[in-house]
Structures are given as C-alpha cells and as structure tokens.
Design a protein around this motif. Sequence first.
Motif, short mmCIF file in Angstrom:
data_model
loop_
_atom_site.label_atom_id
_atom_site.label_comp_id
_atom_site.label_asym_id
_atom_site.label_seq_id
_atom_site.Cartn_x
_atom_site.Cartn_y
_atom_site.Cartn_z
N ALA A 78 28.89 27.45 30.33
CA ALA A 78 30.29 27.73 30.63
C ALA A 78 30.58 27.32 32.06
CB ALA A 78 30.60 29.22 30.44
N SER A 79 31.84 26.99 32.29
CA SER A 79 32.25 26.64 33.65
C SER A 79 33.73 26.92 33.82
CB SER A 79 31.97 25.16 33.95
OG SER A 79 32.72 24.33 33.11
N VAL A 80 34.13 27.05 35.08
CA VAL A 80 35.52 27.27 35.45
C VAL A 80 35.92 26.20 36.45
CG1 VAL A 80 37.19 28.86 36.49
CG2 VAL A 80 35.32 29.77 35.09
N VAL A 81 37.05 25.55 36.17
CA VAL A 81 37.56 24.49 37.02
C VAL A 81 38.95 24.88 37.50
CG1 VAL A 81 38.27 22.06 37.08
CG2 VAL A 81 36.22 22.73 35.80
N ILE A 82 39.18 24.75 38.81
CA ILE A 82 40.49 25.00 39.42
C ILE A 82 40.86 23.76 40.23
CG2 ILE A 82 41.82 26.47 40.98
CD1 ILE A 82 39.77 28.73 40.40
N ASN A 83 42.03 23.21 39.94
CA ASN A 83 42.48 21.99 40.63
C ASN A 83 41.41 20.90 40.62
OD1 ASN A 83 44.97 23.17 41.28
ND2 ASN A 83 44.10 24.11 43.11
N GLU A 84 40.82 20.71 39.45
CA GLU A 84 39.81 19.68 39.21
C GLU A 84 38.52 19.89 39.98
OE1 GLU A 84 41.39 15.68 39.16
OE2 GLU A 84 43.32 16.40 38.40
N ILE A 85 38.31 21.09 40.53
CA ILE A 85 37.08 21.42 41.24
C ILE A 85 36.36 22.52 40.47
CG2 ILE A 85 36.09 22.36 43.36
CD1 ILE A 85 38.60 21.20 44.79
N GLU A 86 35.10 22.28 40.13
CA GLU A 86 34.31 23.30 39.44
C GLU A 86 33.95 24.41 40.41
OE1 GLU A 86 31.22 22.50 36.17
OE2 GLU A 86 30.02 22.82 37.99
N SER A 109 39.32 36.74 35.46
CA SER A 109 40.45 37.64 35.26
C SER A 109 41.43 37.00 34.28
CB SER A 109 41.15 37.93 36.60
OG SER A 109 41.70 36.75 37.13
N GLN A 110 41.96 37.82 33.37
CA GLN A 110 42.87 37.28 32.36
C GLN A 110 43.89 38.34 31.96
OE1 GLN A 110 41.04 35.34 29.02
NE2 GLN A 110 43.01 34.87 28.10
N PHE A 111 45.03 38.33 32.63
CA PHE A 111 46.07 39.33 32.36
C PHE A 111 46.62 39.23 30.94
CE2 PHE A 111 48.64 35.74 33.62
CZ PHE A 111 49.81 35.86 32.88
N THR A 112 46.49 38.07 30.30
CA THR A 112 47.04 37.90 28.96
C THR A 112 46.30 38.72 27.90
OG1 THR A 112 45.72 35.92 28.54
CG2 THR A 112 47.92 35.59 29.48
N LEU A 113 45.17 39.30 28.24
CA LEU A 113 44.47 40.17 27.29
C LEU A 113 45.30 41.39 26.93
CD1 LEU A 113 40.77 40.19 28.52
CD2 LEU A 113 41.79 38.89 26.65
N HIS A 114 46.25 41.74 27.78
CA HIS A 114 47.11 42.90 27.53
C HIS A 114 48.49 42.50 27.04
CE1 HIS A 114 44.25 45.90 28.72
NE2 HIS A 114 43.93 45.16 29.75
N ALA A 115 48.59 41.32 26.44
CA ALA A 115 49.87 40.86 25.90
C ALA A 115 50.31 41.75 24.74
CB ALA A 115 49.75 39.42 25.42
N PHE A 122 41.23 34.95 40.97
CA PHE A 122 42.30 35.80 40.47
C PHE A 122 43.65 35.10 40.64
CE2 PHE A 122 45.49 39.00 40.40
CZ PHE A 122 45.04 39.91 39.46
N GLY A 123 44.42 35.05 39.56
CA GLY A 123 45.76 34.49 39.61
C GLY A 123 45.86 32.98 39.56
N ALA A 124 44.72 32.31 39.59
CA ALA A 124 44.75 30.84 39.58
C ALA A 124 44.93 30.30 38.18
CB ALA A 124 43.45 30.29 40.18
N ASP A 125 45.43 29.07 38.09
CA ASP A 125 45.48 28.34 36.82
C ASP A 125 44.10 27.72 36.65
OD1 ASP A 125 46.21 27.00 34.53
OD2 ASP A 125 47.24 25.39 35.60
N MET A 126 43.34 28.27 35.71
CA MET A 126 41.94 27.86 35.53
C MET A 126 41.76 27.13 34.21
SD MET A 126 40.08 31.36 36.81
CE MET A 126 41.38 32.52 36.35
N LYS A 127 40.84 26.21 34.22
CA LYS A 127 40.38 25.56 32.99
C LYS A 127 38.98 26.11 32.74
CE LYS A 127 44.02 22.98 33.25
NZ LYS A 127 45.23 23.76 33.11
N VAL A 128 38.83 26.79 31.62
CA VAL A 128 37.55 27.41 31.28
C VAL A 128 36.91 26.62 30.15
CG1 VAL A 128 36.39 29.52 30.52
CG2 VAL A 128 38.42 29.67 31.99
#
Length: 150
Positions: A11-19, A77-83, A126-132
């Motif tokens: 698994a990995s997380v990328v923010i603004n094309e940076i892992e 972090s994923q606030f959408t879990l409480h949608a 936290f709060g970033a647009d992430m690609k997981v």
Amino acid sequence: MKVVIQRVTEASVVINEIEVASIQKGLLVFLGIVDEDRQEDIDWLCNKITNLRIFSDENGVMNNSLKTFDGDVILVSQFTLHASTKKGNRPSYIKAAKPDIAIPLYDSFIKTLQDALDKTIQTGKFGADMKVHLINDGPVTIIIDSKNKA
C-alpha cells in the motif's frame, strides 16, 4: 470513531504526485472521527487493531496479529467514513468532526498505535487530497466502530 482495516500485500499514499507513505505486508487503516470521540475510543481501537488476528500462520490459518506478525501500518484519515446517505443522493458529512477536534485525536491515534506496536506508523496527511494505492490481501477488510463495543 470508525476504522476500516484492510490487510494488504502493499500500500502507498501519494499527495501531489509525491509518495508520502509506503508499506509491503501489513495493514492499511482508514480512520473516521466524530465530535463525541475521546481517548478511550482511541485506546480501544488501537488495542483491537494491534491484537486482531488476521494474518496467516504457518498452516494458513488467521492466527497472527501485528504483535506476532512483522507487518507495517499506514493510517489515513477519512472523514467520509461518517457519511450519512439517508436522504437524497448527496452524502452528508455533518457527523464528521471538524479539524480543531479531529486533528488532535488523529495525532493521538498515531502515537497510541505507535506505542502499542513499538514501531513507526506511516500516515497520509490530514485533510489532504490523497491517492491511496493498495493490493488487498485475501481480500480481508474489517470495519470497527468504537460506538459498537457491546
């Protein structure tokens, strides 16, 4: 507090094309926080995550936990879990905690889990647009809500 736990082979997380985080075998944990959450929710969930026996032993039986299996963790972090999707087609996120409440709890969750496992926990931001990116192993996906302890 709610978590979605996925057993992964990578698994990995990328923010603004940076892992910013990357693991091989282990757990990818998505965390959703509400205003009512407290440290006791964190303690209970971290204990569950740490001791959850979802890794295979030498016989292929899920008997190993993070305590007995050399796996890593990414926490996102994923606030959408409480949608809430009760009304209409647009999810409502009114239950999700605002950053002034959620960020300290998120930081405490990271520290509590690190202390329980005695290893560094990788995270998104936290709060970033992430690609997981992930490869779910099994697949094994477990949802745990600290408000449903009984």
